[in-house]
Scaffold this motif. Structure first.
Motif, mmCIF file in Angstrom:
data_model
loop_
_atom_site.group_PDB
_atom_site.id
_atom_site.type_symbol
_atom_site.label_atom_id
_atom_site.label_comp_id
_atom_site.label_asym_id
_atom_site.label_seq_id
_atom_site.Cartn_x
_atom_site.Cartn_y
_atom_site.Cartn_z
ATOM 1 N N ARG A 61 -2.622 -4.828 1.162
ATOM 2 C CA ARG A 61 -2.561 -3.549 0.415
ATOM 3 C C ARG A 61 -1.109 -2.981 0.409
ATOM 4 O O ARG A 61 -0.703 -2.660 -0.432
ATOM 5 C CB ARG A 61 -3.612 -3.023 0.848
ATOM 6 C CG ARG A 61 -4.057 -1.669 -0.078
ATOM 7 C CD ARG A 61 -5.407 -0.912 0.204
ATOM 8 N NE ARG A 61 -6.363 -1.871 -0.109
ATOM 9 C CZ ARG A 61 -6.913 -1.818 -1.085
ATOM 10 N NH1 ARG A 61 -6.750 -1.259 -2.172
ATOM 11 N NH2 ARG A 61 -8.024 -2.605 -1.040
ATOM 12 N N GLY A 62 -0.732 -3.315 1.674
ATOM 13 C CA GLY A 62 0.803 -2.812 1.905
ATOM 14 C C GLY A 62 1.559 -3.418 1.261
ATOM 15 O O GLY A 62 2.647 -2.817 0.547
ATOM 16 N N ALA A 63 1.518 -4.855 1.300
ATOM 17 C CA ALA A 63 2.512 -5.734 0.332
ATOM 18 C C ALA A 63 2.183 -5.345 -1.260
ATOM 19 O O ALA A 63 3.358 -5.402 -1.695
ATOM 20 C CB ALA A 63 2.140 -7.224 1.027
ATOM 21 N N ALA A 64 1.263 -5.216 -1.642
ATOM 22 C CA ALA A 64 0.732 -4.875 -3.046
ATOM 23 C C ALA A 64 1.464 -3.570 -3.196
ATOM 24 O O ALA A 64 1.822 -3.470 -4.827
ATOM 25 C CB ALA A 64 -0.636 -4.913 -3.425
ATOM 26 N N ARG A 65 1.519 -2.581 -2.352
ATOM 27 C CA ARG A 65 2.260 -1.377 -2.715
ATOM 28 C C ARG A 65 3.784 -1.595 -2.825
ATOM 29 O O ARG A 65 4.459 -0.488 -2.530
ATOM 30 C CB ARG A 65 1.791 -0.374 -1.798
ATOM 31 C CG ARG A 65 0.296 0.143 -1.986
ATOM 32 C CD ARG A 65 0.164 1.506 -1.406
ATOM 33 N NE ARG A 65 -1.626 1.959 -1.535
ATOM 34 C CZ ARG A 65 -2.312 1.948 -0.606
ATOM 35 N NH1 ARG A 65 -1.620 1.381 0.815
ATOM 36 N NH2 ARG A 65 -3.516 2.170 -0.614
ATOM 37 N N PHE A 121 -2.752 -8.924 12.628
ATOM 38 C CA PHE A 121 -3.541 -9.867 11.475
ATOM 39 C C PHE A 121 -3.334 -11.339 12.484
ATOM 40 O O PHE A 121 -4.334 -11.985 12.739
ATOM 41 C CB PHE A 121 -2.612 -10.183 10.342
ATOM 42 C CG PHE A 121 -2.851 -11.385 9.463
ATOM 43 C CD1 PHE A 121 -4.060 -11.533 8.868
ATOM 44 C CD2 PHE A 121 -1.810 -12.259 9.557
ATOM 45 C CE1 PHE A 121 -4.185 -12.972 8.102
ATOM 46 C CE2 PHE A 121 -2.071 -13.540 8.693
ATOM 47 C CZ PHE A 121 -3.082 -13.716 8.215
ATOM 48 N N LEU A 122 -1.972 -11.728 13.068
ATOM 49 C CA LEU A 122 -2.015 -12.897 13.774
ATOM 50 C C LEU A 122 -2.753 -13.227 15.008
ATOM 51 O O LEU A 122 -3.202 -14.087 15.355
ATOM 52 C CB LEU A 122 -0.500 -13.033 14.074
ATOM 53 C CG LEU A 122 0.428 -13.083 12.662
ATOM 54 C CD1 LEU A 122 1.960 -13.145 13.072
ATOM 55 C CD2 LEU A 122 0.111 -14.455 11.911
ATOM 56 N N ASP A 127 5.130 -2.162 0.114
ATOM 57 C CA ASP A 127 5.775 -1.668 1.228
ATOM 58 C C ASP A 127 6.545 -2.830 2.288
ATOM 59 O O ASP A 127 6.848 -2.655 3.501
ATOM 60 C CB ASP A 127 4.683 -1.079 2.118
ATOM 61 C CG ASP A 127 4.407 0.372 1.558
ATOM 62 O OD1 ASP A 127 5.049 0.728 0.699
ATOM 63 O OD2 ASP A 127 3.229 0.691 1.791
ATOM 64 N N GLY A 128 6.074 -3.925 1.690
ATOM 65 C CA GLY A 128 6.627 -5.298 2.706
ATOM 66 C C GLY A 128 5.521 -5.568 3.681
ATOM 67 O O GLY A 128 4.553 -4.836 3.777
ATOM 68 N N LEU A 129 5.896 -6.235 4.632
ATOM 69 C CA LEU A 129 4.746 -6.633 5.617
ATOM 70 C C LEU A 129 5.168 -5.960 6.935
ATOM 71 O O LEU A 129 6.243 -6.214 7.349
ATOM 72 C CB LEU A 129 4.736 -8.123 5.667
ATOM 73 C CG LEU A 129 4.322 -9.049 4.813
ATOM 74 C CD1 LEU A 129 4.318 -10.505 5.327
ATOM 75 C CD2 LEU A 129 3.093 -8.616 4.016
ATOM 76 N N LYS A 130 4.398 -4.858 7.250
ATOM 77 C CA LYS A 130 4.602 -4.147 8.443
ATOM 78 C C LYS A 130 4.609 -4.698 9.685
ATOM 79 O O LYS A 130 3.294 -5.443 9.919
ATOM 80 C CB LYS A 130 4.028 -2.788 8.311
ATOM 81 C CG LYS A 130 4.132 -1.919 7.116
ATOM 82 C CD LYS A 130 5.324 -1.163 7.399
ATOM 83 C CE LYS A 130 5.935 -0.250 6.232
ATOM 84 N NZ LYS A 130 7.052 -0.538 5.589
ATOM 85 N N ALA A 131 5.287 -4.665 10.627
ATOM 86 C CA ALA A 131 5.191 -5.530 12.061
ATOM 87 C C ALA A 131 3.684 -5.166 12.583
ATOM 88 O O ALA A 131 3.059 -5.934 13.047
ATOM 89 C CB ALA A 131 6.164 -4.916 13.002
ATOM 90 N N GLU A 132 3.267 -3.925 12.372
ATOM 91 C CA GLU A 132 1.896 -3.359 13.227
ATOM 92 C C GLU A 132 0.856 -4.320 12.349
ATOM 93 O O GLU A 132 -0.112 -4.642 13.123
ATOM 94 C CB GLU A 132 1.874 -1.921 12.842
ATOM 95 C CG GLU A 132 0.497 -1.322 13.383
ATOM 96 C CD GLU A 132 0.267 -0.094 12.694
ATOM 97 O OE1 GLU A 132 1.152 0.540 11.830
ATOM 98 O OE2 GLU A 132 -0.951 0.584 13.027
#
Ligand code: ZN
Length: 202
Positions: free
Chosen positions: A86-90, A102-103, A92-97
């Motif tokens: 969702r962040g990527a779709a907005r 996720f990993l 915002d890039g991929l956030k570290a947090e």
């Protein structure tokens, strides 16, 4: 059972996003609805996903979690996938947090898979594969991290689902034109008529 896991529920286009989309209206707390609020839906989703995601995985069986710990891990990765993409779709890039959560959760899921399982990313291998639903969703999500795929992830303005836009010029506006696209069209039509009626009475 009245709820049907039909093609529309799999508008995400890939298992990872379909799993995230088991929550509807994520951006409106008053309307938000979690389909897994009733746990009987978990195995039903897993069964339907194997049918609708055959183009991503080939012949496959997804094992839904049965014990509480496994259910928590599945919901954990579902929410991590949602936040990340969702962040990527907005844009915002991929956030570290988000990426690290996720990993971390995905690593636990993969670690708990029985030794004999094939953990390659989704592919149309000739051999039927068996995976736990959570580990499979994690692998599906990993294959979305590639920039050319990541930029095709969008948010439906009607139901807030995430979907993978495979159209050539990335012009898809809705998760499903026949459902969300038509609802938006009907709403525009209604608003126009209400406005016109208002003008006539003025
Ligand atoms: Zn939609």
């Amino acid at each position: 059972m009245t709820f049907d896991w039909n093609a529309h529920r799999f508008s995400g286009g890939v298992l990872a996003l379909d799993l995230a989309n088991t929550v509807i209206f994520r951006e409106n707390p008053e309307r938000l609805l979690d389909r897994f609020g009733d746990l009987v839906e978990l195995p039903r989703f897993a069964e339907a996903a194997a049918i609708f995601r055959i183009g991503e995985w080939g012949e496959v069986q997804f094992h839904p979690p049965l014990a509480q710990k496994g259910i928590e891990a599945l919901i954990g990765i579902r929410e991590a996938i949602n936040r990340l993409f969702r962040g990527a779709a907005r844009e915002d890039g991929l956030k570290a947090e988000h990426l690290s959560a996720f990993l971390r959760l995905g690593s636990d899921l993969v670690c708990n898979e029985p030794e004999e399982r094939d953990l390659r990313l989704p592919n149309l291998s000739e051999k039927k594969r068996e995976l736990s639903l959570g580990a499979a969703a994690f692998l599906s999500a990993i294959s979305l991290l590639e920039p050319a795929r990541l930029e095709r992830i969008k948010i439906c303005p009607n139901c807030h689902w995430l979907y993978f836009d495979e159209s050539r010029n990335r012009s898809r506006r809705w998760c499903d034109m026949n459902v969300c696209g038509n609802r938006a069209k009907a709403r525009r039509h209604y608003n126009r008529n209400v406005k016109q009626a208002g003008n006539n009475h003025a």
